[in-house]
Design a protein around this motif. Sequence first.
Motif, PDB file in Angstrom:
ATOM      1  N   GLU A  19       0.830  -1.213   0.000  1.00 39.24           N
ATOM      2  CA  GLU A  19       0.000   0.000   0.000  1.00 39.24           C
ATOM      3  C   GLU A  19       0.862   1.260   0.000  1.00 39.24           C
ATOM      4  OE1 GLU A  19      -2.668  -3.192   1.131  1.00 39.24           O
ATOM      5  OE2 GLU A  19      -0.920  -2.503   2.263  1.00 39.24           O
ATOM      6  N   LEU A  20       1.910   1.249   0.806  1.00 42.52           N
ATOM      7  CA  LEU A  20       2.781   2.422   0.871  1.00 42.52           C
ATOM      8  C   LEU A  20       3.511   2.651  -0.453  1.00 42.52           C
ATOM      9  CD1 LEU A  20       4.296   2.068   4.460  1.00 42.52           C
ATOM     10  CD2 LEU A  20       2.599   3.720   3.666  1.00 42.52           C
ATOM     11  N   LEU A  21       3.958   1.580  -1.081  1.00 42.71           N
ATOM     12  CA  LEU A  21       4.635   1.716  -2.374  1.00 42.71           C
ATOM     13  C   LEU A  21       3.678   2.249  -3.439  1.00 42.71           C
ATOM     14  CD1 LEU A  21       6.833  -1.523  -2.506  1.00 42.71           C
ATOM     15  CD2 LEU A  21       7.625   0.842  -2.294  1.00 42.71           C
ATOM     16  N   ALA A  22       2.434   1.787  -3.405  1.00 40.65           N
ATOM     17  CA  ALA A  22       1.450   2.247  -4.388  1.00 40.65           C
ATOM     18  C   ALA A  22       1.138   3.729  -4.198  1.00 40.65           C
ATOM     19  CB  ALA A  22       0.177   1.413  -4.276  1.00 40.65           C
ATOM     20  N   VAL A  23       0.992   4.148  -2.941  1.00 38.26           N
ATOM     21  CA  VAL A  23       0.726   5.561  -2.655  1.00 38.26           C
ATOM     22  C   VAL A  23       1.913   6.421  -3.079  1.00 38.26           C
ATOM     23  CG1 VAL A  23       0.431   7.237  -0.796  1.00 38.26           C
ATOM     24  CG2 VAL A  23      -0.912   5.131  -0.794  1.00 38.26           C
ATOM     25  N   TRP A  24       3.110   5.967  -2.754  1.00 37.89           N
ATOM     26  CA  TRP A  24       4.322   6.730  -3.096  1.00 37.89           C
ATOM     27  C   TRP A  24       4.483   6.847  -4.617  1.00 37.89           C
ATOM     28  CZ3 TRP A  24       7.117   9.485   0.255  1.00 37.89           C
ATOM     29  CH2 TRP A  24       8.369   9.959  -0.141  1.00 37.89           C
ATOM     30  N   LYS A  25       4.198   5.767  -5.326  1.00 35.28           N
ATOM     31  CA  LYS A  25       4.306   5.787  -6.785  1.00 35.28           C
ATOM     32  C   LYS A  25       3.329   6.788  -7.386  1.00 35.28           C
ATOM     33  CE  LYS A  25       3.879   2.864 -10.891  1.00 35.28           C
ATOM     34  NZ  LYS A  25       3.552   1.502 -11.413  1.00 35.28           N
ATOM     35  N   LEU A  26       2.116   6.826  -6.852  1.00 34.04           N
ATOM     36  CA  LEU A  26       1.116   7.769  -7.350  1.00 34.04           C
ATOM     37  C   LEU A  26       1.555   9.211  -7.089  1.00 34.04           C
ATOM     38  CD1 LEU A  26      -1.635   8.105  -8.687  1.00 34.04           C
ATOM     39  CD2 LEU A  26      -2.693   7.907  -6.424  1.00 34.04           C
ATOM     40  N   LEU A  27       2.175   9.445  -5.952  1.00 31.98           N
ATOM     41  CA  LEU A  27       2.681  10.786  -5.660  1.00 31.98           C
ATOM     42  C   LEU A  27       3.822  11.162  -6.604  1.00 31.98           C
ATOM     43  CD1 LEU A  27       2.699  10.839  -1.739  1.00 31.98           C
ATOM     44  CD2 LEU A  27       1.105  11.982  -3.288  1.00 31.98           C
ATOM     45  N   GLN A  28       4.690  10.212  -6.892  1.00 33.90           N
ATOM     46  CA  GLN A  28       5.802  10.483  -7.806  1.00 33.90           C
ATOM     47  C   GLN A  28       5.314  10.832  -9.207  1.00 33.90           C
ATOM     48  OE1 GLN A  28       8.084   6.813  -7.270  1.00 33.90           O
ATOM     49  NE2 GLN A  28       9.710   7.965  -6.246  1.00 33.90           N
ATOM     50  N   GLU A 110      -8.187   8.440  -6.468  1.00 30.34           N
ATOM     51  CA  GLU A 110      -7.219   7.349  -6.573  1.00 30.34           C
ATOM     52  C   GLU A 110      -6.595   7.039  -5.211  1.00 30.34           C
ATOM     53  OE1 GLU A 110      -6.147   5.455  -9.349  1.00 30.34           O
ATOM     54  OE2 GLU A 110      -8.032   6.249 -10.133  1.00 30.34           O
ATOM     55  N   MET A 111      -6.284   8.074  -4.464  1.00 28.38           N
ATOM     56  CA  MET A 111      -5.691   7.879  -3.142  1.00 28.38           C
ATOM     57  C   MET A 111      -6.655   7.165  -2.201  1.00 28.38           C
ATOM     58  SD  MET A 111      -2.598   8.711  -2.514  1.00 28.38           S
ATOM     59  CE  MET A 111      -1.229   9.533  -3.341  1.00 28.38           C
ATOM     60  N   LEU A 112      -7.904   7.568  -2.224  1.00 24.43           N
ATOM     61  CA  LEU A 112      -8.896   6.929  -1.356  1.00 24.43           C
ATOM     62  C   LEU A 112      -9.060   5.451  -1.705  1.00 24.43           C
ATOM     63  CD1 LEU A 112     -11.642   9.700  -1.097  1.00 24.43           C
ATOM     64  CD2 LEU A 112     -10.136   8.891   0.727  1.00 24.43           C
ATOM     65  N   ASN A 113      -9.003   5.138  -2.986  1.00 24.97           N
ATOM     66  CA  ASN A 113      -9.094   3.731  -3.396  1.00 24.97           C
ATOM     67  C   ASN A 113      -7.930   2.920  -2.839  1.00 24.97           C
ATOM     68  OD1 ASN A 113     -11.452   4.125  -4.849  1.00 24.97           O
ATOM     69  ND2 ASN A 113     -10.386   4.530  -6.779  1.00 24.97           N
ATOM     70  N   LEU A 114      -6.733   3.497  -2.880  1.00 23.93           N
ATOM     71  CA  LEU A 114      -5.558   2.802  -2.348  1.00 23.93           C
ATOM     72  C   LEU A 114      -5.657   2.635  -0.836  1.00 23.93           C
ATOM     73  CD1 LEU A 114      -2.677   4.496  -4.399  1.00 23.93           C
ATOM     74  CD2 LEU A 114      -3.616   2.200  -4.701  1.00 23.93           C
ATOM     75  N   ILE A 115      -6.144   3.660  -0.162  1.00 23.44           N
ATOM     76  CA  ILE A 115      -6.271   3.596   1.300  1.00 23.44           C
ATOM     77  C   ILE A 115      -7.314   2.559   1.704  1.00 23.44           C
ATOM     78  CG2 ILE A 115      -6.991   4.896   3.340  1.00 23.44           C
ATOM     79  CD1 ILE A 115      -5.767   7.379   2.020  1.00 23.44           C
ATOM     80  N   GLU A 117      -8.005  -0.120   0.308  1.00 23.71           N
ATOM     81  CA  GLU A 117      -7.473  -1.471   0.142  1.00 23.71           C
ATOM     82  C   GLU A 117      -6.784  -1.967   1.412  1.00 23.71           C
ATOM     83  OE1 GLU A 117      -4.946  -1.590  -3.234  1.00 23.71           O
ATOM     84  OE2 GLU A 117      -6.553  -1.237  -4.693  1.00 23.71           O
ATOM     85  N   ALA A 118      -6.408  -1.046   2.284  1.00 19.69           N
ATOM     86  CA  ALA A 118      -5.744  -1.420   3.541  1.00 19.69           C
ATOM     87  C   ALA A 118      -6.744  -1.652   4.669  1.00 19.69           C
ATOM     88  CB  ALA A 118      -4.752  -0.332   3.947  1.00 19.69           C
ATOM     89  N   ARG A 119      -8.012  -1.661   4.342  1.00 23.88           N
ATOM     90  CA  ARG A 119      -9.042  -1.864   5.371  1.00 23.88           C
ATOM     91  C   ARG A 119      -9.174  -3.350   5.700  1.00 23.88           C
ATOM     92  NH1 ARG A 119     -15.436  -0.132   4.809  1.00 23.88           N
ATOM     93  NH2 ARG A 119     -16.125  -0.956   6.820  1.00 23.88           N
ATOM     94  N   PRO A 120      -8.938  -3.753   6.952  1.00 20.92           N
ATOM     95  CA  PRO A 120      -9.087  -5.169   7.328  1.00 20.92           C
ATOM     96  C   PRO A 120     -10.560  -5.550   7.427  1.00 20.92           C
ATOM     97  CG  PRO A 120      -8.519  -3.862   9.245  1.00 20.92           C
ATOM     98  CD  PRO A 120      -8.453  -2.932   8.073  1.00 20.92           C
ATOM     99  N   MET A 121     -10.855  -6.825   7.283  1.00 21.77           N
ATOM    100  CA  MET A 121     -12.245  -7.275   7.271  1.00 21.77           C
ATOM    101  C   MET A 121     -12.933  -7.056   8.618  1.00 21.77           C
ATOM    102  SD  MET A 121     -11.994 -11.422   7.485  1.00 21.77           S
ATOM    103  CE  MET A 121     -11.352 -12.238   8.951  1.00 21.77           C
ATOM    104  N   TRP A 122     -12.142  -7.009   9.696  1.00 20.48           N
ATOM    105  CA  TRP A 122     -12.736  -6.840  11.024  1.00 20.48           C
ATOM    106  C   TRP A 122     -12.809  -5.373  11.444  1.00 20.48           C
ATOM    107  CZ3 TRP A 122      -8.601  -4.514  13.059  1.00 20.48           C
ATOM    108  CH2 TRP A 122      -7.330  -4.947  12.681  1.00 20.48           C
ATOM    109  N   SER A 123     -12.698  -4.464  10.509  1.00 20.58           N
ATOM    110  CA  SER A 123     -12.730  -3.034  10.818  1.00 20.58           C
ATOM    111  C   SER A 123     -13.936  -2.607  11.658  1.00 20.58           C
ATOM    112  CB  SER A 123     -12.686  -2.222   9.519  1.00 20.58           C
ATOM    113  OG  SER A 123     -12.796  -0.841   9.776  1.00 20.58           O
ATOM    114  N   PRO A 124     -15.161  -3.126  11.390  1.00 20.42           N
ATOM    115  CA  PRO A 124     -16.319  -2.694  12.201  1.00 20.42           C
ATOM    116  C   PRO A 124     -16.159  -2.958  13.695  1.00 20.42           C
ATOM    117  CG  PRO A 124     -17.063  -3.790  10.204  1.00 20.42           C
ATOM    118  CD  PRO A 124     -15.577  -3.987  10.264  1.00 20.42           C
ATOM    119  N   ILE A 125     -15.365  -3.967  14.062  1.00 17.26           N
ATOM    120  CA  ILE A 125     -15.182  -4.293  15.475  1.00 17.26           C
ATOM    121  C   ILE A 125     -14.488  -3.155  16.212  1.00 17.26           C
ATOM    122  CG2 ILE A 125     -14.064  -5.910  17.076  1.00 17.26           C
ATOM    123  CD1 ILE A 125     -14.383  -8.076  15.008  1.00 17.26           C
TER     124      ILE A 125
END
Length: 240
Positions: A19-28, A110-115, A117-125
């Motif tokens: 996720e961090l590499l994808a965000v950094w690449k988009l910024l570059q 695009e950034m929100l889509n990448l972020i 993707e880092a949401r775990p399935m148990w986020s509601p807990i």
Amino acid sequence: MRTVITKEVTHALAIQTRELLAVWKLLQENYSDLRLSAACSDGSILESNDINELLAYENPNYRYILKLELSARSSLDERFRLSYSNDSNTTAKLFIESQKNKEAFHLISEMLNLIHEARPMWSPITRIKASTSLIGIGMVLGMWSSIQHLIGPFKQPEALSHLTGIDLLYLGVLEALVFFALVWPIDKFQSWLFPRITFIIGRQEDEWQNRNRYRSIVFSGFALSVISSVIGSVVYEHLN
């Protein structure tokens, strides 16, 4: 005319290298001057203009990353900032200032889509504390007990019949103290097992795998308890 956009993310985040590499690449692809700053649990700050230096960080338990900010700027003084942190009800905040309205909204999307993707399935807990749930259950049980007292015969237990009002008050305070003494560790365990935000870098990768095993045990136990309850209810109804 300049466009300023701010967005917030409220769900839990399990941020890994990809996720961090994808965000950094988009910024570059959109900016020329990129920087990062990471705040660690011991109060120290890590700063760099290379994402690979951050990914190579050991990230030990005594100095693990708590917050991360990625900032970027172009030659036209267009700015972008992404902050990862567990502040109040948010886990990520985005800010962009640009003279290109269409491009700015596209980049935020695009950034929100990448972020996401880092949401775990148990986020509601992570949205409701265990203590809040227990307090709610306690209130419901208390209301039910009061209703039973009003609509049905109520007999005070013999063990309480000789107690005075002060004794009952002390007993209530003691029960409250015991309740909170039990709830506090549960909240701590919940935040450890289901963190609002975590950076799975360096040593925290092994820590994440260990917690995954505990999460599997918790989910398996919950599923088995539900199945057992359903089977027990069916068998009871069949026998009666």
